[in-house]
Design a protein around this motif. Structure first.
Motif, PDB file in Angstrom:
ATOM      1  N   TRP A   1      -4.791  16.041  36.571  1.00 24.69           N
ATOM      2  CA  TRP A   1      -4.663  14.710  35.738  1.00 24.69           C
ATOM      3  C   TRP A   1      -3.461  14.463  35.090  1.00 24.69           C
ATOM      4  CZ3 TRP A   1      -3.720  16.745  31.459  1.00 24.69           C
ATOM      5  CH2 TRP A   1      -4.309  17.929  30.886  1.00 24.69           C
ATOM      6  N   HIS A   2      -3.228  13.417  34.791  1.00 24.62           N
ATOM      7  CA  HIS A   2      -1.817  13.077  34.314  1.00 24.62           C
ATOM      8  C   HIS A   2      -1.873  13.305  32.735  1.00 24.62           C
ATOM      9  CE1 HIS A   2      -1.410  10.683  37.976  1.00 24.62           C
ATOM     10  NE2 HIS A   2      -0.242  11.060  37.929  1.00 24.62           N
ATOM     11  N   ILE A   3      -2.515  12.563  32.063  1.00 20.69           N
ATOM     12  CA  ILE A   3      -2.778  12.936  30.529  1.00 20.69           C
ATOM     13  C   ILE A   3      -4.024  13.030  30.030  1.00 20.69           C
ATOM     14  CG2 ILE A   3      -2.312  11.564  28.293  1.00 20.69           C
ATOM     15  CD1 ILE A   3      -0.438   9.832  30.302  1.00 20.69           C
ATOM     16  N   VAL A   4      -4.038  14.036  29.214  1.00 17.65           N
ATOM     17  CA  VAL A   4      -5.377  14.273  28.556  1.00 17.65           C
ATOM     18  C   VAL A   4      -5.152  13.699  26.932  1.00 17.65           C
ATOM     19  CG1 VAL A   4      -4.846  16.641  27.944  1.00 17.65           C
ATOM     20  CG2 VAL A   4      -7.431  15.759  27.914  1.00 17.65           C
TER      21      VAL A   4
ATOM     22  N   GLU B   1       4.076  10.892  39.691  1.00 13.81           N
ATOM     23  CA  GLU B   1       3.666  11.695  40.753  1.00 13.81           C
ATOM     24  C   GLU B   1       2.027  11.696  40.752  1.00 13.81           C
ATOM     25  OE1 GLU B   1       4.936  15.986  39.959  1.00 13.81           O
ATOM     26  OE2 GLU B   1       6.899  15.305  39.578  1.00 13.81           O
ATOM     27  N   VAL B   2       1.650  11.972  41.924  1.00 14.33           N
ATOM     28  CA  VAL B   2       0.245  12.101  42.283  1.00 14.33           C
ATOM     29  C   VAL B   2      -0.309  13.137  41.760  1.00 14.33           C
ATOM     30  CG1 VAL B   2      -1.494  12.585  44.344  1.00 14.33           C
ATOM     31  CG2 VAL B   2       0.623  11.184  44.798  1.00 14.33           C
ATOM     32  N   ALA B   3      -1.415  12.761  41.204  1.00 14.85           N
ATOM     33  CA  ALA B   3      -2.560  13.974  40.658  1.00 14.85           C
ATOM     34  C   ALA B   3      -3.703  13.797  41.448  1.00 14.85           C
ATOM     35  CB  ALA B   3      -2.729  13.761  39.053  1.00 14.85           C
ATOM     36  N   TYR B   4      -4.601  14.726  41.573  1.00 13.51           N
ATOM     37  CA  TYR B   4      -6.034  14.527  42.385  1.00 13.51           C
ATOM     38  C   TYR B   4      -7.160  14.597  41.214  1.00 13.51           C
ATOM     39  CZ  TYR B   4      -2.993  16.180  46.196  1.00 13.51           C
ATOM     40  OH  TYR B   4      -1.900  16.175  47.211  1.00 13.51           O
ATOM     41  N   HIS B   5      -7.065  13.289  40.700  1.00 13.46           N
ATOM     42  CA  HIS B   5      -8.144  13.305  39.632  1.00 13.46           C
ATOM     43  C   HIS B   5      -9.458  12.160  40.191  1.00 13.46           C
ATOM     44  CE1 HIS B   5      -6.759   9.181  38.798  1.00 13.46           C
ATOM     45  NE2 HIS B   5      -5.556   9.692  39.505  1.00 13.46           N
ATOM     46  N   ALA B   6      -9.172  11.006  41.173  1.00 16.20           N
ATOM     47  CA  ALA B   6     -10.150  10.123  41.262  1.00 16.20           C
ATOM     48  C   ALA B   6     -11.305  10.553  42.372  1.00 16.20           C
ATOM     49  CB  ALA B   6      -9.126   8.957  41.801  1.00 16.20           C
TER      50      ALA B   6
ATOM     51  N   ALA C   1      -7.172   6.969  47.840  1.00 12.70           N
ATOM     52  CA  ALA C   1      -6.456   5.528  47.444  1.00 12.70           C
ATOM     53  C   ALA C   1      -6.414   5.712  45.717  1.00 12.70           C
ATOM     54  CB  ALA C   1      -7.724   4.569  47.705  1.00 12.70           C
ATOM     55  N   GLY C   2      -7.534   6.409  45.249  1.00 11.03           N
ATOM     56  CA  GLY C   2      -7.417   6.593  43.662  1.00 11.03           C
ATOM     57  C   GLY C   2      -6.388   7.456  43.260  1.00 11.03           C
TER      58      GLY C   2
ATOM     59  N   HIS D   1     -13.343   6.351  37.048  1.00  7.31           N
ATOM     60  CA  HIS D   1     -13.433   7.114  37.926  1.00  7.31           C
ATOM     61  C   HIS D   1     -14.514   6.627  39.054  1.00  7.31           C
ATOM     62  CE1 HIS D   1     -14.074  11.808  38.931  1.00  7.31           C
ATOM     63  NE2 HIS D   1     -13.952  10.909  40.154  1.00  7.31           N
ATOM     64  N   LYS D   2     -15.774   5.936  38.256  1.00  2.00           N
ATOM     65  CA  LYS D   2     -16.634   5.497  39.108  1.00  2.00           C
ATOM     66  C   LYS D   2     -16.290   4.527  40.241  1.00  2.00           C
ATOM     67  CE  LYS D   2     -21.195   3.286  38.765  1.00  2.00           C
ATOM     68  NZ  LYS D   2     -22.361   2.754  38.128  1.00  2.00           N
ATOM     69  N   ASP D   3     -15.156   3.670  39.810  1.00  2.00           N
ATOM     70  CA  ASP D   3     -14.637   2.631  40.635  1.00  2.00           C
ATOM     71  C   ASP D   3     -14.237   3.540  41.968  1.00  2.00           C
ATOM     72  OD1 ASP D   3     -15.288   0.544  38.867  1.00  2.00           O
ATOM     73  OD2 ASP D   3     -13.102   0.795  38.047  1.00  2.00           O
ATOM     74  N   TRP D   4     -13.649   4.482  41.775  1.00  2.00           N
ATOM     75  CA  TRP D   4     -12.924   5.280  43.255  1.00  2.00           C
ATOM     76  C   TRP D   4     -14.039   5.875  43.849  1.00  2.00           C
ATOM     77  CZ3 TRP D   4      -8.687   2.850  44.293  1.00  2.00           C
ATOM     78  CH2 TRP D   4      -7.764   2.798  43.307  1.00  2.00           C
ATOM     79  N   SER D   5     -14.798   6.734  43.048  1.00  2.00           N
ATOM     80  CA  SER D   5     -15.875   7.649  44.030  1.00  2.00           C
ATOM     81  C   SER D   5     -17.204   7.499  43.806  1.00  2.00           C
ATOM     82  CB  SER D   5     -15.455   9.092  43.390  1.00  2.00           C
ATOM     83  OG  SER D   5     -15.614   9.406  42.313  1.00  2.00           O
TER      84      SER D   5
END
Length: 188
Positions: free
Chosen positions: A57-60, A74-79, A83-84, A126-130
């Protein structure tokens, strides 16, 4: 807490932080899903050798601090979807800090939206994406959360002396059983 106040503890380049450029179009909101974690423990978990997945994630955001683990450029694998991941900043809100973390998130997200020249239409879950039920704490009152961010944008712009457009507050109305009756719009 504004974006300028976060602690930057960037991961080294690895499978969680690839260094790929983000085509930033949205901000995605998550809850950590851990009722006991703090922002610092979530950040430390990203570098735990037992944590072998690529998710990041980017920020917690916790009740007392916010930490950036991956630069928002930068890309983070969170969504959960390409696309997310490739088009949005991932913001994790600590479950354990309750309303304090949400207040900090509202302020920080508002400051990011202002910085980017965006409005709340650029917010995603998150729900919007996955389809994952996340942010699980905020989803039942997602519209109110967005409205709180819109109000915070107005407040921050006023503090900066920036012109503020007309503010419309939307309040989701529920019946006694908790079913949504619709949205009530109020001009402030």
């Amino acid at each position: 807490m504004k974006y300028s106040q976060i602690i930057k503890k960037h991961l080294p380049i690895n499978k969680k932080r690839t260094g790929k450029k983000l085509d930033c179009q949205y901000i995605t909101i998550h809850n950590t899903g851990n009722p006991k974690s703090t922002a610092d423990s979530e950040r430390r978990y990203l570098e735990n050798p037992e944590n072998t997945n690529a998710t990041g994630w980017h920020i917690v955001i916790g009740g007392k601090e916010a930490i950036e683990a991956i630069p928002i450029s930068e890309v983070a694998y969170h969504a959960g979807t390409s696309a997310g991941n490739n088009t949005s900043i991932g913001i994790e809100i600590c479950d354990s800090a309750g309303l304090a973390a949400e207040k900090n998130a509202i302020e920080l997200v508002a400051s990011l939206l202002i910085q980017k020249g965006w409005g709340i239409e650029k917010l995603k879950t998150h729900k919007d994406w996955s389809g994952k039920y996340c942010p699980h704490i905020i989803l039942p009152r997602w519209n109110q959360f967005k409205n709180d961010i819109a109000a915070e944008i107005t407040k921050q712009k006023a503090e900066q002396g920036t012109t503020v457009e007309k503010n419309i507050k939307e309040i989701e109305v529920f019946d006694k059983a908790g079913r949504s009756l619709g949205i009530l719009k109020i001009e402030l």
